[in-house]
Design a protein around this motif. Structure first.
Motif, PDB file in Angstrom:
ATOM      1  N   GLY A 135       0.622  -1.371   0.156  1.00 52.00           N
ATOM      2  CA  GLY A 135      -0.139   0.018   0.044  1.00 52.00           C
ATOM      3  C   GLY A 135       1.006   1.228  -0.008  1.00 52.00           C
ATOM      4  O   GLY A 135       0.116   2.254  -0.140  1.00 52.00           O
ATOM      5  N   PHE A 136       1.925   1.251   0.068  1.00 53.64           N
ATOM      6  CA  PHE A 136       2.822   2.451   0.268  1.00 53.64           C
ATOM      7  C   PHE A 136       3.577   2.766  -1.122  1.00 53.64           C
ATOM      8  O   PHE A 136       4.261   1.860  -1.490  1.00 53.64           O
ATOM      9  N   GLY A 137       3.178   3.992  -1.634  1.00 53.40           N
ATOM     10  CA  GLY A 137       4.008   4.349  -2.792  1.00 53.40           C
ATOM     11  C   GLY A 137       4.408   5.910  -2.801  1.00 53.40           C
ATOM     12  O   GLY A 137       5.274   6.057  -2.212  1.00 53.40           O
ATOM     13  N   ARG A 138       3.571   6.642  -3.424  1.00 52.76           N
ATOM     14  CA  ARG A 138       3.741   8.099  -3.281  1.00 52.76           C
ATOM     15  C   ARG A 138       3.054   8.607  -2.523  1.00 52.76           C
ATOM     16  O   ARG A 138       1.805   8.212  -2.200  1.00 52.76           O
ATOM     17  N   PHE A 139       3.539   9.937  -1.788  1.00 49.62           N
ATOM     18  CA  PHE A 139       2.870  10.312  -0.714  1.00 49.62           C
ATOM     19  C   PHE A 139       2.602  11.942  -1.111  1.00 49.62           C
ATOM     20  O   PHE A 139       3.379  12.665  -1.707  1.00 49.62           O
ATOM     21  N   ALA A 140       1.350  12.459  -0.601  1.00 53.39           N
ATOM     22  CA  ALA A 140       1.162  14.013  -0.742  1.00 53.39           C
ATOM     23  C   ALA A 140       1.965  14.715   0.307  1.00 53.39           C
ATOM     24  O   ALA A 140       2.585  15.741  -0.179  1.00 53.39           O
ATOM     25  N   SER A 141       2.130  14.249   1.278  1.00 52.28           N
ATOM     26  CA  SER A 141       3.095  14.940   2.465  1.00 52.28           C
ATOM     27  C   SER A 141       3.316  13.782   3.413  1.00 52.28           C
ATOM     28  O   SER A 141       3.141  12.518   3.349  1.00 52.28           O
ATOM     29  N   VAL A 142       4.521  14.159   3.944  1.00 56.11           N
ATOM     30  CA  VAL A 142       5.100  13.294   5.265  1.00 56.11           C
ATOM     31  C   VAL A 142       5.084  14.259   6.407  1.00 56.11           C
ATOM     32  O   VAL A 142       5.691  15.333   6.295  1.00 56.11           O
ATOM     33  N   TRP A 143       4.785  13.570   7.740  1.00 58.83           N
ATOM     34  CA  TRP A 143       4.752  14.494   8.899  1.00 58.83           C
ATOM     35  C   TRP A 143       4.876  13.360   9.857  1.00 58.83           C
ATOM     36  O   TRP A 143       4.519  12.102   9.799  1.00 58.83           O
ATOM     37  N   VAL A 144       5.263  13.813  11.124  1.00 53.89           N
ATOM     38  CA  VAL A 144       5.472  13.150  12.389  1.00 53.89           C
ATOM     39  C   VAL A 144       4.612  13.610  13.488  1.00 53.89           C
ATOM     40  O   VAL A 144       4.281  14.631  13.671  1.00 53.89           O
ATOM     41  N   ASP A 145       3.873  12.613  13.988  1.00 53.38           N
ATOM     42  CA  ASP A 145       3.060  12.734  15.166  1.00 53.38           C
ATOM     43  C   ASP A 145       3.630  12.322  16.354  1.00 53.38           C
ATOM     44  O   ASP A 145       3.755  11.023  16.621  1.00 53.38           O
ATOM     45  N   VAL A 146       4.040  13.274  17.396  1.00 51.77           N
ATOM     46  CA  VAL A 146       4.648  12.815  18.716  1.00 51.77           C
ATOM     47  C   VAL A 146       3.671  12.933  19.998  1.00 51.77           C
ATOM     48  O   VAL A 146       4.144  12.650  20.902  1.00 51.77           O
ATOM     49  N   ARG A 147       2.522  12.993  19.679  1.00 48.62           N
ATOM     50  CA  ARG A 147       1.544  13.174  20.729  1.00 48.62           C
ATOM     51  C   ARG A 147       1.335  11.815  21.582  1.00 48.62           C
ATOM     52  O   ARG A 147       1.406  12.400  22.888  1.00 48.62           O
ATOM     53  N   PRO A 148       1.540  10.803  21.148  1.00 48.85           N
ATOM     54  CA  PRO A 148       1.689   9.644  22.141  1.00 48.85           C
ATOM     55  C   PRO A 148       2.880   9.553  23.099  1.00 48.85           C
ATOM     56  O   PRO A 148       2.960   9.518  24.158  1.00 48.85           O
TER      57      PRO A 148
ATOM     58  N   GLY B  51       5.377  11.850  28.613  1.00 49.55           N
ATOM     59  CA  GLY B  51       6.165  12.684  29.168  1.00 49.55           C
ATOM     60  C   GLY B  51       7.288  13.321  28.383  1.00 49.55           C
ATOM     61  O   GLY B  51       8.625  13.614  28.980  1.00 49.55           O
ATOM     62  N   GLY B  52       7.600  12.912  27.265  1.00 46.55           N
ATOM     63  CA  GLY B  52       8.510  13.171  26.204  1.00 46.55           C
ATOM     64  C   GLY B  52       9.104  14.616  26.123  1.00 46.55           C
ATOM     65  O   GLY B  52      10.327  14.933  25.807  1.00 46.55           O
ATOM     66  N   GLY B  53       8.055  15.790  26.352  1.00 43.09           N
ATOM     67  CA  GLY B  53       8.734  17.110  26.670  1.00 43.09           C
ATOM     68  C   GLY B  53       9.565  17.571  25.316  1.00 43.09           C
ATOM     69  O   GLY B  53       9.351  17.402  24.330  1.00 43.09           O
ATOM     70  N   ALA B  54      10.633  18.339  25.837  1.00 45.40           N
ATOM     71  CA  ALA B  54      11.483  18.672  24.882  1.00 45.40           C
ATOM     72  C   ALA B  54      12.068  17.904  23.869  1.00 45.40           C
ATOM     73  O   ALA B  54      12.249  18.267  22.701  1.00 45.40           O
TER      74      ALA B  54
ATOM     75  N   GLU C  11       9.898  17.094  20.896  1.00 45.15           N
ATOM     76  CA  GLU C  11       9.985  18.310  19.688  1.00 45.15           C
ATOM     77  C   GLU C  11      11.149  18.002  18.866  1.00 45.15           C
ATOM     78  O   GLU C  11      11.232  18.172  17.727  1.00 45.15           O
ATOM     79  N   ALA C  12      12.304  17.877  19.629  1.00 43.72           N
ATOM     80  CA  ALA C  12      13.488  17.457  18.848  1.00 43.72           C
ATOM     81  C   ALA C  12      13.556  16.422  17.868  1.00 43.72           C
ATOM     82  O   ALA C  12      13.891  16.365  17.015  1.00 43.72           O
ATOM     83  N   LEU C  13      12.667  15.095  18.468  1.00 44.23           N
ATOM     84  CA  LEU C  13      12.749  14.131  17.792  1.00 44.23           C
ATOM     85  C   LEU C  13      11.955  14.549  16.482  1.00 44.23           C
ATOM     86  O   LEU C  13      11.996  13.910  15.415  1.00 44.23           O
TER      87      LEU C  13
ATOM     88  N   VAL D 230       3.751   7.910  13.483  1.00 44.23           N
ATOM     89  CA  VAL D 230       3.165   8.067  14.810  1.00 44.23           C
ATOM     90  C   VAL D 230       4.334   7.445  15.993  1.00 44.23           C
ATOM     91  O   VAL D 230       4.610   6.267  15.915  1.00 44.23           O
ATOM     92  N   VAL D 231       4.929   8.173  16.782  1.00 41.27           N
ATOM     93  CA  VAL D 231       6.013   7.974  17.552  1.00 41.27           C
ATOM     94  C   VAL D 231       5.205   7.578  18.996  1.00 41.27           C
ATOM     95  O   VAL D 231       4.796   8.512  19.537  1.00 41.27           O
ATOM     96  N   ARG D 232       5.534   6.493  19.329  1.00 43.44           N
ATOM     97  CA  ARG D 232       4.994   5.989  20.541  1.00 43.44           C
ATOM     98  C   ARG D 232       5.931   6.169  21.659  1.00 43.44           C
ATOM     99  O   ARG D 232       5.444   6.427  22.796  1.00 43.44           O
ATOM    100  N   SER D 233       7.492   5.854  21.543  1.00 42.53           N
ATOM    101  CA  SER D 233       8.133   6.157  22.661  1.00 42.53           C
ATOM    102  C   SER D 233       9.741   6.169  22.031  1.00 42.53           C
ATOM    103  O   SER D 233       9.949   5.805  20.822  1.00 42.53           O
ATOM    104  N   LEU D 234      10.522   6.704  23.098  1.00 46.79           N
ATOM    105  CA  LEU D 234      11.777   7.074  22.621  1.00 46.79           C
ATOM    106  C   LEU D 234      12.575   6.638  23.861  1.00 46.79           C
ATOM    107  O   LEU D 234      12.222   7.315  25.058  1.00 46.79           O
ATOM    108  N   SER D 235      13.606   5.864  23.775  1.00 48.46           N
ATOM    109  CA  SER D 235      14.130   5.414  25.235  1.00 48.46           C
ATOM    110  C   SER D 235      15.590   5.667  24.927  1.00 48.46           C
ATOM    111  O   SER D 235      16.258   4.739  23.905  1.00 48.46           O
ATOM    112  N   LEU D 236      16.134   6.589  25.495  1.00 48.00           N
ATOM    113  CA  LEU D 236      17.852   7.068  25.516  1.00 48.00           C
ATOM    114  C   LEU D 236      18.176   6.344  26.857  1.00 48.00           C
ATOM    115  O   LEU D 236      17.990   6.981  27.976  1.00 48.00           O
ATOM    116  N   ASN D 237      18.991   5.043  26.830  1.00 45.97           N
ATOM    117  CA  ASN D 237      19.490   4.500  27.989  1.00 45.97           C
ATOM    118  C   ASN D 237      20.831   4.926  28.299  1.00 45.97           C
ATOM    119  O   ASN D 237      21.436   5.430  27.299  1.00 45.97           O
TER     120      ASN D 237
END
Length: 154
Positions: free
Chosen positions: A13-26, A31-34, A37-39, A65-72
């Protein structure tokens, strides 16, 4: 209600895209905070670069859609000399997200979950204050590079 395609259907199902964007709300809700936004900035730039030949014109949007980022913690070789236990380092950073193909009406046409993993040392020396920021950039770039390989054109 949004209709959702299965992961197996996403492969075609993935071919050409009208746009690309990132959703970091989850991630922000966790508690992702700043760092969220950097991510968002780094991952958006990396996706636009990786998918440059597939963006523009009519078609659905590619939304990650970004669910989590873990920097150990990273502080050395990971071997404390006590049978390999304790000490710092040896751990990994994780970026958990899902690529969605979203139609103009908001319908999810296809989805592709993906987990990116990099060594915690990817940002350079742990004692450098800029190391953590470089780690965010590195894992965003790696996520985008694997995603473009995982999503076939047709």
């Amino acid at each position: 209600m949004l209709a959702q395609a299965s992961v197996t259907e996403a492969a075609s199902g993935f071919g050409r895209f009208a746009s690309v964007w990132v959703d970091v709300r989850p991630f922000l809700a966790e508690g992702g905070g700043a760092q969220a936004e950097a991510l968002r900035a780094d991952l958006t730039a990396a996706l636009r670069q990786s998918f440059a030949g597939r963006i523009g014109g009519r078609g659905p949007s590619l939304v990650v859609v970004v669910r989590s980022l873990s920097l150990n913690p990273y502080a050395g070789s990971g071997n404390s000399g006590r049978g390999g236990r304790g000490g710092g380092g040896g751990s990994n950073d994780y970026l958990d997200g899902e690529a969605l193909l979203v139609g103009a009406n908001g319908q999810i046409l296809a989805r592709h979950p993906q987990l990116a993993v990099l060594p915690s040392s990817s940002g350079g020396a742990w004692y450098d204050p800029a190391s953590e920021r470089r780690r965010v950039t590195a894992i965003a770039e790696q996520y985008a590079q694997w995603l473009v390989r995982s999503l076939p054109v047709e």
